[in-house]
Design a protein around this motif. Structure first.
Motif: not given
Length: 101
Positions: A19-34
Motif C-alpha cells: 500500500d505504501a508503494s502504491a500511494t507513492d506511485i499514485v502521487r508521482g503520476v498525479m504530479r505529471t498531470g495524468a
C-alpha cells in the motif's frame, strides 16, 4: 478514438509495504498531470502447505503454513513522457514486484 493507458500490477507478501508503494506511485503520476484510477485491490492468493511434524511415530501430528500474495492494480490513462520518466525514477522497496503493461 483509442485511449492510451498503462496498467501497473503490484504484488507483495506484506500488504502494508504494498500500500505504501502504491500511494507513492499514485502521487508521482498525479504530479505529471495524468489521470489515475486506483490502487484497486485484487483478490489475495493464499496457498497452504501441510507438513508432518515428526518423521516416524507422529503421523497424525501435522503443521500448516500459509503464504498470502497481495496485489494491487493501478491504471494510468493518457500518460505522457513526464509520466513514464516519473515511473522510471521511482524507487520501489525490495519486497514489491512491479509489472507494467
Amino acid at each position: 478514438m483509442t485511449q492510451e493507458r498503462l496498467r501497473i500490477k503490484l504484488r507483495a507478501y506484506d500488504h502494508r509495504l504494498l500500500d505504501a508503494s502504491a500511494t507513492d506511485i499514485v502521487r508521482g503520476v498525479m504530479r505529471t498531470g495524468a489521470h489515475v484510477a486506483g490502487p484497486i485491490p485484487l483478490p489475495t492468493r493464499r496457498s497452504v502447505i501441510t507438513v508432518l511434524r515428526g518423521p516416524h511415530v507422529d503421523k497424525k501430528s501435522r503443521e500448516q503454513f500459509e503464504v498470502r500474495v497481495h496485489s494491487r492494480l493501478i491504471e494510468i490513462r493518457e500518460p505522457n513522457e513526464q509520466t513514464t520518466e516519473a515511473l522510471r525514477q521511482l524507487d520501489v522497496p525490495a519486497g514489491v514486484d512491479v509489472e507494467v503493461k
